[in-house]
Design an enzyme around this catalytic site. Structure first.
Site, PDB file in Angstrom:
ATOM      1  N   GLU A   1       5.049 -14.249  -5.155  1.00  9.23           N
ATOM      2  CA  GLU A   1       4.439 -13.710  -6.371  1.00  9.23           C
ATOM      3  C   GLU A   1       3.737 -14.821  -7.150  1.00  9.23           C
ATOM      4  OE1 GLU A   1       7.270 -11.508  -8.743  1.00  9.23           O
ATOM      5  OE2 GLU A   1       7.772 -10.166  -7.084  1.00  9.23           O
TER       6      GLU A   1
ATOM      7  N   ASP B 228       9.879 -11.108   1.782  1.00  7.86           N
ATOM      8  CA  ASP B 228       9.619 -11.430   0.381  1.00  7.86           C
ATOM      9  C   ASP B 228      10.477 -12.634  -0.010  1.00  7.86           C
ATOM     10  OD1 ASP B 228       8.300 -10.798  -1.927  1.00  7.86           O
ATOM     11  OD2 ASP B 228       9.405  -8.941  -2.310  1.00  7.86           O
TER      12      ASP B 228
ATOM     13  N   GLU C  27      -0.395  -5.130  -7.764  1.00  2.00           N
ATOM     14  CA  GLU C  27       0.577  -4.140  -8.254  1.00  2.00           C
ATOM     15  C   GLU C  27       0.250  -3.727  -9.686  1.00  2.00           C
ATOM     16  OE1 GLU C  27       4.694  -4.910  -7.402  1.00  2.00           O
ATOM     17  OE2 GLU C  27       5.371  -3.282  -8.736  1.00  2.00           O
TER      18      GLU C  27
ATOM     19  N   LYS D  47       5.905 -13.319   1.619  1.00  2.00           N
ATOM     20  CA  LYS D  47       5.154 -12.912   0.416  1.00  2.00           C
ATOM     21  C   LYS D  47       5.675 -13.708  -0.768  1.00  2.00           C
ATOM     22  CE  LYS D  47       5.798  -8.812  -1.879  1.00  2.00           C
ATOM     23  NZ  LYS D  47       6.201  -9.307  -3.220  1.00  2.00           N
TER      24      LYS D  47
ATOM     25  N   ASP E 166      11.934  -7.722  -1.894  1.00  2.97           N
ATOM     26  CA  ASP E 166      13.153  -8.027  -2.662  1.00  2.97           C
ATOM     27  C   ASP E 166      13.528  -6.826  -3.534  1.00  2.97           C
ATOM     28  OD1 ASP E 166      11.172  -8.305  -4.575  1.00  2.97           O
ATOM     29  OD2 ASP E 166      11.777 -10.310  -5.239  1.00  2.97           O
ATOM     30  N   SER E 167      12.694  -5.764  -3.474  1.00  2.06           N
ATOM     31  CA  SER E 167      13.085  -4.488  -4.086  1.00  2.06           C
ATOM     32  C   SER E 167      14.396  -3.998  -3.488  1.00  2.06           C
ATOM     33  CB  SER E 167      11.994  -3.435  -3.872  1.00  2.06           C
ATOM     34  OG  SER E 167      11.646  -3.347  -2.504  1.00  2.06           O
TER      35      SER E 167
END
Ligand code: KIV
Length: 262
Positions: free
Chosen positions: A114, A82, A180, A112, A43-44
């Site tokens: 978080e 993501d 991260e 993915k 999602d960057s």
């Protein structure tokens, strides 16, 4: 060979894992052709290609659109999508439904998410329903308003919490976990404690693999990049030179030449 969650997981202790982000079919095919086994549609992309300030505004439609393009450009690498902010946090059923869309509609191989212990139920439910999961702990950019962009796990209490999070993610059935921005000693300790691979980004050389953002490592953007990024190329200068040359040649009338004309 098509990479799968099981094959990637089996690399633990055998070979370090390289992973890169990609956001479209062209960049995905470049990453795939280089033999990199895993592509993350991060999602960057909100910041790198959509012009947002953070990842928070990125939505399911945008992620599905880019994941479809990456899947079309990829033959062998595993494609990991993501899950964007608020596509899984509100409820288990929402998380399951949205994760399923990435596999069903966008042809991703995994998702993915978080978060650590707080995501155990969701990870279990996804894995039970046939959706491979990559965890992500440490600095989690979807929590930027709460944690900022800073190194995590510096105090012993935070480090213990991150170790618990990593163990919980493994127990829940994830095939790997992104670490991260944590101190290298903690990256190494967590990697040693888990039987699934850790994929580091700013987490030192002791992780089982590394992930970087495509545009950062190629030096395409002229924005500052975090300390952990190694620029393997400086493409922004090359691109700027080519664009300026094109502009000048069009303005001077030297492009197109005879060789470019039918
Ligand atoms: O969104 C992203 O690209 C990521 C990686 C950098 C881990 O989450």
């Amino acid at each position: 060979m098509k990479w799968t969650a099981a094959k990637l997981r089996a690399l633990k202790g055998e070979q370090k894992i390289s992973m890169l982000t990609a956001y479209d079919a062209l960049t995905a095919s470049l990453v795939d052709d280089a033999g990199i086994p895993a592509i993350l549609v991060g999602d960057s992309l909100g910041m790198t290609v959509l012009g947002y300030e953070t990842t928070l505004p990125v939505n399911m439609d945008e992620m599905l659109h880019h994941t479809k393009a990456v899947a079309r450009g990829t033959q062998n690498a595993m494609v990991i999508a993501d899950m964007p902010f608020m596509s899984y946090q509100p409820s288990l059923s929402m998380g399951l439904e949205n994760a399923g869309r990435f596999l069903k509609e966008a042809h991703a191989d995994a998702v993915k998410i978080e978060g650590g212990t707080i995501r155990v139920e969701l990870i279990e439910s996804l894995v039970k329903n046939g959706i491979p999961v990559l965890g992500h702990i440490g600095l989690t950019p979807q929590s930027v308003k709460e944690m900022g962009y800073k190194v995590q796990g510096k105090s012993s209490e935070q480090a213990r919490q991150l170790m618990d999070d990593a163990m919980a993610i493994e127990q829940a059935g994830a095939f790997a976990v992104v670490l991260e921005c944590v101190p290298p000693e903690l990256g190494e300790m967590i990697s040693g404690a888990l039987s699934i691979p850790t994929i580091g980004i700013g987490a030192g050389a002791g992780c089982d693999g590394q992930v970087l953002v495509f545009t950062d490592m190629l030096g395409i953007s002229n924005k500052p990049v975090p300390k952990f990024v190694k620029k393997y190329a400086h493409l922004n200068g090359i691109i700027a030179e080519a664009l300026t040359a094109y502009k000048s040649e069009v303005e001077e009338g030297t492009y197109p030449g005879d060789e470019h004309t039918y």
